[in-house]
Each structure stands twice: as structure tokens, then as C-alpha cells.
Design a protein around this motif. Structure first.
Motif, mmCIF file in Angstrom:
data_model
loop_
_atom_site.group_PDB
_atom_site.id
_atom_site.type_symbol
_atom_site.label_atom_id
_atom_site.label_comp_id
_atom_site.label_asym_id
_atom_site.label_seq_id
_atom_site.Cartn_x
_atom_site.Cartn_y
_atom_site.Cartn_z
ATOM 1 N N ASP A 122 3.068 2.347 -4.807
ATOM 2 C CA ASP A 122 3.066 2.418 -6.281
ATOM 3 C C ASP A 122 3.570 3.742 -6.837
ATOM 4 O O ASP A 122 3.994 3.794 -7.975
ATOM 5 N N GLU A 173 0.835 -1.211 0.000
ATOM 6 C CA GLU A 173 0.000 0.000 0.000
ATOM 7 C C GLU A 173 0.866 1.256 0.000
ATOM 8 O O GLU A 173 1.827 1.354 0.771
ATOM 9 N N HIS A 174 0.494 2.180 -0.860
ATOM 10 C CA HIS A 174 1.216 3.452 -1.035
ATOM 11 C C HIS A 174 2.665 3.222 -1.458
ATOM 12 O O HIS A 174 3.545 4.018 -1.162
ATOM 13 N N TYR A 178 -3.737 12.247 0.745
ATOM 14 C CA TYR A 178 -3.012 11.391 -0.200
ATOM 15 C C TYR A 178 -1.845 12.135 -0.856
ATOM 16 O O TYR A 178 -0.704 11.662 -0.850
ATOM 17 N N ASP A 180 -4.368 0.916 -9.477
ATOM 18 C CA ASP A 180 -5.799 0.650 -9.669
ATOM 19 C C ASP A 180 -6.135 0.435 -11.136
ATOM 20 O O ASP A 180 -6.876 -0.486 -11.500
#
Ligand code: GLA
Length: 420
Positions: free
Chosen positions: A50, A47-48, A249, A197
Motif C-alpha cells: 500500500d 501485504e506491504h 516497518y 487500515d
């Protein structure tokens, strides 16, 4: 069906397709030429990472956007798109030759406009060369849940536009399409998100997760084998809505870049190095020099990359040792703690959902999934314990927060397709 659960299987895809074709006919007076379909996603781990050049391990889920499409009505201006959202019961018109951001009331069309714009920007397709379209849109990807409903809409749009331009699905370069859809998000909608995504929505594989190297875009499908192992992939929606543009974000991303820049400078590495290029030892070497916040952010990303690769190794090894499945689950747990304490993107309600899950028998692993600040948890649960899980997690969550969580049992499905 238990309280709070939404069963994706209840309405089969065939039923949805038939209803969509019928609704298209009622609205536009003819049947659609084709239907473009693209799934949402749940990320198992990674998670986070990419936007830091790292690794992710998502699954395309059996919740999809369906887009029924025909060419423009007779006499319509060249490039006109008339689009109806079945879910919102709203209609909008725009032109592929003038791709501006939508007025506020038509915000929901921005992903479609943005993808057309981005395909043009990337030289993959000239939107102005298309005659136009009539589109009816429907989705059962929960919105605001961190399950990538927008990426699904983007990929469905891109595949539809290629089909309208006469490209067979096999001629579409899917990693390039994913990059263009990411550009739509970054450059048109205005959320500085990574590639995960869109990539999984375009390239997902049945019964598998994809290990994606987000820098090289190399990827491989890793079979989950959950049915054989009597395991279920479950997401629980905290009912605390998640939104990229309203969240921290972009701030997290900036903090990661700050840490990478500091490390590159300190260790004499190229200025465009990303956190992917550093290991924990190197990070610890600057602990007393780097500001505490970027240090914590970097610690999450660097350890998360390592956890992701380890989790994939265990799965690919078929959980050969008796302790491997539990180790896999623990990696999920550590990922959550790291997001909570170092990356600080969880909210108390999501922490509670994870804690409730971990307290139950038959739960292999649980963590928050997606961008954070609300949204869903992902859980790997033994099939025999699913009913118990549903009852206890949802009930206890309601008692402690007053919120109705929703639970989804997901299958891993293939990425976007054109249904003729
Ligand atoms: C959102 C973004 C992705 C990724 C995740 C966090 O879903 O769209 O690119 O950064 O958050 O892993």
C-alpha cells in the motif's frame, strides 16, 4: 468454547452498547449523544504493497472500537476533551485548540489528538471550532495483534468529530477521512504506514473484502460468499506482539523506495515512480545491478501485487473451475513465503503457525497478515475442519513455543458508523 479462542459473538454488540451507555452515565452523569463505531481489519492478501502504490484486499472485522460521546461539561474551557478509556480505566483531558503530543502516561490519547490535528491539517474540519467533548472509549479489537486497533480508533474518532460538528454521516467523504487518519499516524504518532487500515475501517462492506488501488483510491467490494462455500475466515494471534514504531516497518518502506528510485532511473521513468509501476521482468533486468536487499524487497512487492489481482479474479469468477479454490489458497501460501524470504517480516513463531495450518486437512490457505514482526496469521478453513484446526494448531503451537495463541473467527462487517 475451545481453549484459546475468543468468541466475538459471545458478547453481542447490543450488550456492549448498553453497557457502554450505562458506564457513560455513571462516569459523566448523563447518557451519550451518540456512539461512534469502527472496525479493525484482517488483510486477505496484498501485504506491504500500500505504500508502493499497489493493491490490497482487506476485510473489516467484527471487532470494533466504540466511542460514546457527549458535548463538554458546563463551564469547561472551550475545546476541552475529557476522555476515559474503559479498558485501561484511565482518564485524560486535553484541548482541541492545543493539539500537542500527549505526555507518556497519556500516550493512548495520541490517536484521538492526532486525528483532530490531521482533520485540521487537511482542511476537512477545524478542531478549534468544536465546543469540546466527553468521551468514553471501549474496544474489543485485540491490541498489538496486527489487526489495526489503532486505525479503528482513528476512524471512530474522525466520525465522532464530524458528528459533533453537525455533519450527517452521509456528508462525510470517507476516502478523505481515511487519508486524514493516515496523516494522523504518519505525522502525529510517527509511524510511516500506508492507507490500507484506515481505508478498510472507514469503507468496509458486510460479507465482502475490498480490492483497493492504493494509488488512485479506486476500490470495489468483492463478496466473499464464505457462508455459501462453507468456509471460515480465521485469524490466529501468535502472541508475539507487533508494533509499528519498534519494528523494521519504516526500514522496509525506505528499501522499497530505494528500489523504485533505482528502477525509475534505469528505465528512464518519472522520478516519483513506485514499485507498482514496474513488472517482474523489468526488476529481473536489474538483478545484477541493484543491491540484493532492495532487490528482494521489490520482488516481494511486485509479485504480491500480481498475486492479489489473481486472487481477486478467482474469487470474482466464483471459483468456476474445480481447481480455483486451491489456486486461491496457494496464492496465500506464496504470499507468506515471499514475506518470509524476500521481505523478511515474519518471525519463527508466525512461520510455525502457518506451517501447522498448512499441514491440516480442510485448510484452503494460510499466511501472515498485517505489518509483520509478530501479530496474526489469516486462514481460510472449511467449516467442517474448524474444530480440528483449533485443537491441533493451538496445542502444537503451545508445545513448540510455550506460547498461548488465540484464535478468532471473523465475519466481514461494514466500515465505521454513527449509532444514535
Ligand atoms: C500495516 C500498515 C498498513 C500496511 C500493512 C502491511 O498494517 O498500517 O498500511 O502497510 O502494515 O501490508
Amino acid at each position: 468454547m475451545g481453549q484459546g479462542e475468543e468468541k466475538p459473538e459471545e458478547i453481542t454488540q447490543e450488550t456492549r452498547l448498553a453497557a457502554l451507555r450505562q458506564a457513560f452515565k455513571e462516569r459523566f452523569g448523563l447518557l451519550p449523544q451518540f456512539i461512534s463505531r469502527a472496525p479493525g481489519r484482517v488483510n486477505l492478501i496484498g501485504e506491504h504493497t500500500d505504500y508502493n502504490g499497489g493493491f490490497v484486499f482487506p476485510v473489516a472485522i467484527n471487532r470494533t472500537v466504540l466511542m460514546a460521546v457527549a458535548g463538554p461539561e458546563e463551564g469547561a474551557p472551550v475545546g476541552q476533551v475529557r476522555i476515559i478509556s474503559k479498558d485501561y480505566d484511565k482518564e485524560a483531558v486535553f484541548n482541541l485548540n492545543q493539539l500537542d503530543k500527549a505526555p507518556e502516561a497519556e500516550r493512548w490519547t495520541n490517536y484521538v489528538r492526532g486525528v483532530a490535528w490531521a482533520l485540521g491539517q487537511r482542511g476537512l474540519l477545524a478542531p478549534g471550532s468544536l465546543p469540546g467533548a466527553r468521551i468514553l472509549l471501549e474496544s474489543n479489537v485485540p491490541q498489538g495483534a496486527g489487526l489495526s486497533s489503532s486505525a479503528a480508533l482513528e476512524i471512530a474518532t474522525a466520525l465522532a468529530l464530524f458528528r459533533l460538528a453537525g455533519f450527517p454521516a452521509s456528508a462525510v467523504n470517507r476516502p478523505q477521512v481515511a487519508l486524514a487518519c493516515q496523516l494522523a499516524e504518519n505525522g502525529f504518532v510517527g509511524a510511516n504506514t500506508g492507507i490500507m487500515d484506515q481505508f478498510i475501517s472507514a469503507l468496509g462492506r458486510t460479507d465482502s473484502a475490498l480490492l483497493i488501488d492504493t494509488r488512485s483510491l479506486d476500490y470495489r467490494a468483492v463478496p466473499l460468499g464464505f457462508a455459501d462455500r462453507s468456509l471460515k475466515l480465521i485469524a490466529v494471534n501468535s502472541a508475539v506482539p507487533h508494533r509499528h514504531d519498534a519494528s523494521g516497518y519504516n526500514q522496509r518502506r525506505a528499501e522499497c523506495e530505494e528500489a523504485a528510485k533505482f528502477l525509475a532511473n534505469f528505465y528512464g521513468k518519472p522520478a516519483d515512480s513506485q514499485l507498482r509501476d514496474f513488472n517482474l521482468e523489468e526488476l529481473l533486468g536489474v538483478e545484477d545491478k541493484l543491491a540484493p536487499v532492495p532487490f528482494k524487497r521489490a520482488r516481494h512487492v511486485i509479485t504480491e501485487d500480481a498475486r492479489t489481482l489473481k486472487a481477486v479474479e478467482l474469487l470474482e469468477g466464483g471459483f468456476a473451475n474445480p481447481a480455483d479454490l486451491a489456486t486461491f489458497g496457494r496464492l496465500l501460501g506464496q504470499s507468506h513465503e515471499s514475506m518470509r524470504d524476500d521481505f523478511e517480516i515474519t518471525v519463527p513463531q508466525v512461520d510455525l503457525l502457518v506451517e501447522l495450518a498448512w499441514n491440516l486437512p480442510g485448510v484452503i490457505g494460510a499466511r501472515m497478515t498485517g505489518g509483520g514482526f509478530g501479530g496474526c496469521t489469516v486462514n481460510v478453513v472449511e467449516t467442517a475442519s474448524v474444530e480440528d484446526f483449533r485443537e491441533k494448531v493451538l496445542l502444537e503451537y503451545r508445545q513448540q513455543t510455550g506460547l498461548d495463541a488465540k484464535m478468532y473467527i471473523f465475519d466481514a462487517v461494514e466500515g465505521g458508523t454513527i449509532l444514535e
